[in-house]
Write a protein that holds these residues in place. Structure first.
Motif, mmCIF file in Angstrom:
data_model
loop_
_atom_site.group_PDB
_atom_site.id
_atom_site.type_symbol
_atom_site.label_atom_id
_atom_site.label_comp_id
_atom_site.label_asym_id
_atom_site.label_seq_id
_atom_site.Cartn_x
_atom_site.Cartn_y
_atom_site.Cartn_z
ATOM 1 N N SER A 151 0.829 -1.203 0.000
ATOM 2 C CA SER A 151 0.000 0.000 0.000
ATOM 3 C C SER A 151 0.863 1.252 0.000
ATOM 4 O O SER A 151 1.829 1.352 0.763
ATOM 5 C CB SER A 151 -0.885 0.044 1.248
ATOM 6 O OG SER A 151 -1.474 1.328 1.354
ATOM 7 N N THR A 172 -2.729 5.756 6.794
ATOM 8 C CA THR A 172 -4.174 5.471 6.673
ATOM 9 C C THR A 172 -4.445 4.097 6.043
ATOM 10 O O THR A 172 -5.602 3.729 5.847
ATOM 11 C CB THR A 172 -4.871 6.535 5.792
ATOM 12 O OG1 THR A 172 -4.336 6.440 4.457
ATOM 13 C CG2 THR A 172 -4.649 7.946 6.326
ATOM 14 N N SER A 173 -3.406 3.361 5.750
ATOM 15 C CA SER A 173 -3.578 2.102 5.025
ATOM 16 C C SER A 173 -4.271 1.033 5.856
ATOM 17 O O SER A 173 -3.855 0.726 6.982
ATOM 18 C CB SER A 173 -2.206 1.574 4.584
ATOM 19 O OG SER A 173 -2.300 0.216 4.229
ATOM 20 N N VAL A 174 -5.284 0.444 5.279
ATOM 21 C CA VAL A 174 -5.997 -0.658 5.932
ATOM 22 C C VAL A 174 -5.152 -1.931 5.889
ATOM 23 O O VAL A 174 -5.054 -2.663 6.884
ATOM 24 C CB VAL A 174 -7.357 -0.894 5.227
ATOM 25 C CG1 VAL A 174 -8.034 -2.151 5.751
ATOM 26 C CG2 VAL A 174 -8.257 0.323 5.399
ATOM 27 N N THR A 175 -4.520 -2.195 4.751
ATOM 28 C CA THR A 175 -3.721 -3.433 4.679
ATOM 29 C C THR A 175 -2.527 -3.371 5.632
ATOM 30 O O THR A 175 -2.159 -4.384 6.223
ATOM 31 C CB THR A 175 -3.236 -3.723 3.241
ATOM 32 O OG1 THR A 175 -2.534 -2.589 2.738
ATOM 33 C CG2 THR A 175 -4.387 -4.078 2.321
ATOM 34 N N PRO A 188 -3.636 -3.950 -1.452
ATOM 35 C CA PRO A 188 -4.786 -3.094 -1.754
ATOM 36 C C PRO A 188 -5.256 -3.342 -3.184
ATOM 37 O O PRO A 188 -4.454 -3.746 -4.025
ATOM 38 C CB PRO A 188 -4.229 -1.673 -1.663
ATOM 39 C CG PRO A 188 -2.809 -1.763 -1.316
ATOM 40 C CD PRO A 188 -2.380 -3.202 -1.378
ATOM 41 N N MET A 189 -6.530 -3.126 -3.449
ATOM 42 C CA MET A 189 -6.982 -3.121 -4.840
ATOM 43 C C MET A 189 -6.755 -1.728 -5.405
ATOM 44 O O MET A 189 -7.225 -0.735 -4.866
ATOM 45 C CB MET A 189 -8.471 -3.469 -4.963
ATOM 46 C CG MET A 189 -8.952 -3.387 -6.420
ATOM 47 S SD MET A 189 -10.718 -3.685 -6.644
ATOM 48 C CE MET A 189 -10.784 -5.439 -6.799
ATOM 49 N N TYR A 190 -5.967 -1.655 -6.466
ATOM 50 C CA TYR A 190 -5.773 -0.400 -7.203
ATOM 51 C C TYR A 190 -6.293 -0.613 -8.622
ATOM 52 O O TYR A 190 -5.796 -1.493 -9.346
ATOM 53 C CB TYR A 190 -4.289 -0.021 -7.277
ATOM 54 C CG TYR A 190 -3.689 0.577 -6.008
ATOM 55 C CD1 TYR A 190 -4.461 0.885 -4.895
ATOM 56 C CD2 TYR A 190 -2.326 0.842 -5.939
ATOM 57 C CE1 TYR A 190 -3.886 1.428 -3.751
ATOM 58 C CE2 TYR A 190 -1.746 1.392 -4.805
ATOM 59 C CZ TYR A 190 -2.531 1.684 -3.704
ATOM 60 O OH TYR A 190 -1.961 2.222 -2.575
ATOM 61 N N ASN A 191 -7.252 0.185 -9.001
ATOM 62 C CA ASN A 191 -7.790 0.119 -10.369
ATOM 63 C C ASN A 191 -8.090 -1.316 -10.783
ATOM 64 O O ASN A 191 -7.637 -1.795 -11.812
ATOM 65 C CB ASN A 191 -6.843 0.841 -11.337
ATOM 66 C CG ASN A 191 -6.718 2.312 -10.949
ATOM 67 O OD1 ASN A 191 -7.713 2.933 -10.581
ATOM 68 N ND2 ASN A 191 -5.513 2.841 -10.979
ATOM 69 N N PHE A 192 -8.837 -1.965 -9.899
ATOM 70 C CA PHE A 192 -9.380 -3.317 -10.106
ATOM 71 C C PHE A 192 -8.329 -4.418 -10.070
ATOM 72 O O PHE A 192 -8.656 -5.588 -10.265
ATOM 73 C CB PHE A 192 -10.203 -3.388 -11.417
ATOM 74 C CG PHE A 192 -11.217 -2.290 -11.492
ATOM 75 C CD1 PHE A 192 -12.345 -2.320 -10.687
ATOM 76 C CD2 PHE A 192 -11.012 -1.190 -12.311
ATOM 77 C CE1 PHE A 192 -13.257 -1.286 -10.696
ATOM 78 C CE2 PHE A 192 -11.916 -0.140 -12.318
ATOM 79 C CZ PHE A 192 -13.046 -0.196 -11.506
ATOM 80 N N ALA A 216 -7.561 -5.158 0.643
ATOM 81 C CA ALA A 216 -8.497 -4.060 0.984
ATOM 82 C C ALA A 216 -9.018 -3.492 -0.317
ATOM 83 O O ALA A 216 -8.260 -3.300 -1.277
ATOM 84 C CB ALA A 216 -7.788 -2.988 1.805
ATOM 85 N N ARG A 217 -10.304 -3.262 -0.331
ATOM 86 C CA ARG A 217 -10.948 -2.718 -1.531
ATOM 87 C C ARG A 217 -11.947 -1.640 -1.124
ATOM 88 O O ARG A 217 -12.639 -1.781 -0.107
ATOM 89 C CB ARG A 217 -11.751 -3.805 -2.235
ATOM 90 C CG ARG A 217 -10.974 -4.941 -2.829
ATOM 91 C CD ARG A 217 -11.170 -6.241 -2.082
ATOM 92 N NE ARG A 217 -10.585 -7.337 -2.864
ATOM 93 C CZ ARG A 217 -11.314 -8.220 -3.516
ATOM 94 N NH1 ARG A 217 -12.627 -8.194 -3.456
ATOM 95 N NH2 ARG A 217 -10.715 -9.151 -4.220
ATOM 96 N N GLY A 218 -12.067 -0.625 -1.954
ATOM 97 C CA GLY A 218 -13.057 0.415 -1.681
ATOM 98 C C GLY A 218 -14.471 -0.108 -1.807
ATOM 99 O O GLY A 218 -15.375 0.298 -1.085
ATOM 100 N N GLY A 219 -14.675 -1.041 -2.741
ATOM 101 C CA GLY A 219 -16.014 -1.569 -3.013
ATOM 102 C C GLY A 219 -16.153 -3.013 -2.583
ATOM 103 O O GLY A 219 -15.346 -3.543 -1.825
ATOM 104 N N TYR A 265 -16.506 -6.854 -3.915
ATOM 105 C CA TYR A 265 -16.209 -7.694 -5.087
ATOM 106 C C TYR A 265 -16.382 -9.182 -4.801
ATOM 107 O O TYR A 265 -16.430 -9.979 -5.725
ATOM 108 C CB TYR A 265 -14.766 -7.458 -5.558
ATOM 109 C CG TYR A 265 -14.537 -6.036 -6.007
ATOM 110 C CD1 TYR A 265 -14.656 -5.676 -7.344
ATOM 111 C CD2 TYR A 265 -14.238 -5.044 -5.083
ATOM 112 C CE1 TYR A 265 -14.476 -4.369 -7.752
ATOM 113 C CE2 TYR A 265 -14.057 -3.729 -5.467
ATOM 114 C CZ TYR A 265 -14.172 -3.396 -6.802
ATOM 115 O OH TYR A 265 -13.999 -2.091 -7.200
ATOM 116 N N ILE A 300 -14.414 -0.409 1.960
ATOM 117 C CA ILE A 300 -13.650 0.588 2.708
ATOM 118 C C ILE A 300 -14.090 2.004 2.325
ATOM 119 O O ILE A 300 -14.011 2.936 3.130
ATOM 120 C CB ILE A 300 -12.136 0.388 2.426
ATOM 121 C CG1 ILE A 300 -11.661 -0.939 3.007
ATOM 122 C CG2 ILE A 300 -11.298 1.561 2.941
ATOM 123 C CD1 ILE A 300 -11.868 -1.100 4.504
#
Ligand SMILES: Cc1cc2nc3c(=O)[nH]c(=O)nc-3n(C[C@H](O)[C@H](O)[C@H](O)COP(=O)(O)O)c2cc1C
Length: 206
Positions: free
Chosen positions: A10, A15-18, A94-98, A139-142, A144, A179
């Protein structure tokens, strides 16, 4: 004594969740095995380079000759040695751009090496790293793991494929999802992932 490799990817800093969750995993591992040898590699702070022509020649061909090729080969050797030495690998992803952070992709570009971590045989490709346990903390914003966005999760299936290709087939995914759905959803996702982590049967001394 357990040998553990922890990869952070990350770029989110404090602020990183992972990073929060990989820190939890480390605490849990140390609680279970105080003598554990834990190597942390921060791919965001110290990213492996993208493959350049020199890097490609160093990593992908048998003979590295120029200084740039030799440097690339040395880095690949060092990253693979860390992987080989570990019996447990924890990856903060982290998921970045899917998909994956490009730093984590660059790490894979250095450790997937024909004849070293996989080989092609008449039966097809064979992963050469055996008997290791992998825990991927995503960790993902949405959302999936279920619902309509399942089809656009290019992170988890890709990670499973990359790891499996080099023989790392014992993989547990711990997900913190939604997230980006507000503070309550974020806290719930972190709490859920923490609970899952504490339940994991880590192959470590009790
Ligand atoms: C560059 C970037 C790209 C992102 N792309 C996605 C995405 O495609 N889908 C998603 O659900 N969340 C996306 N997010 C949100 C992150 O997955 C989420 O914030 C997660 O907590 C990041 O992990 P970290 O907190 O460990 O940094 C993105 C965040 C960043 C910074």
């Amino acid at each position: 004594m357990s040998n553990v490799l922890v990869l952070h990817s990350s770029a989110g800093g404090a602020t990183s969740v992972t990073r929060l969750l990989t820190a939890d995993a480390i605490t849990e591992i140390r609680r279970r095995d105080p003598a554990a040898r834990i190597v942390e590699r921060d791919l965001a702070a110290d990213p492996p380079p993208h493959l350049s022509p020199e890097g490609m020649a160093g990593v992908r061909t048998p003979n590295a000759t120029t200084p740039a090729e030799i440097a690339a080969r040395d880095l690949s050797d060092a990253l693979i040695a860390e992987l080989r030495d570990a019996d447990t690998i924890v990856i903060g992803a982290p998921m970045y751009n899917f998909g994956l952070p490009s730093t984590l992709k660059a790490w894979f570009d250095h450790v997937l090496r024909a004849g070293v971590t996989f080989r092609y045989s008449e039966a097809g490709p064979e992963g050469l790293l055996k008997g290791k346990k992998v825990i991927v903390i995503e960790a993902r914003g949405g959302l999936y793991s279920e619902g309509p966005a399942q089809a656009i999760d290019f992170q988890e299936p890709y990670l499973r494929q990359l790891l499996g290709f080099i023989g790392l087939t014992d993989v547990t995914f711990v997900r913190a999802e939604k997230i980006g759905f507000g503070p309550d959803a974020r806290e719930a996702a972190i709490a859920g992932a923490r609970a899952e982590l504490s339940q994991l049967a880590l192959p470590l001394a009790a």
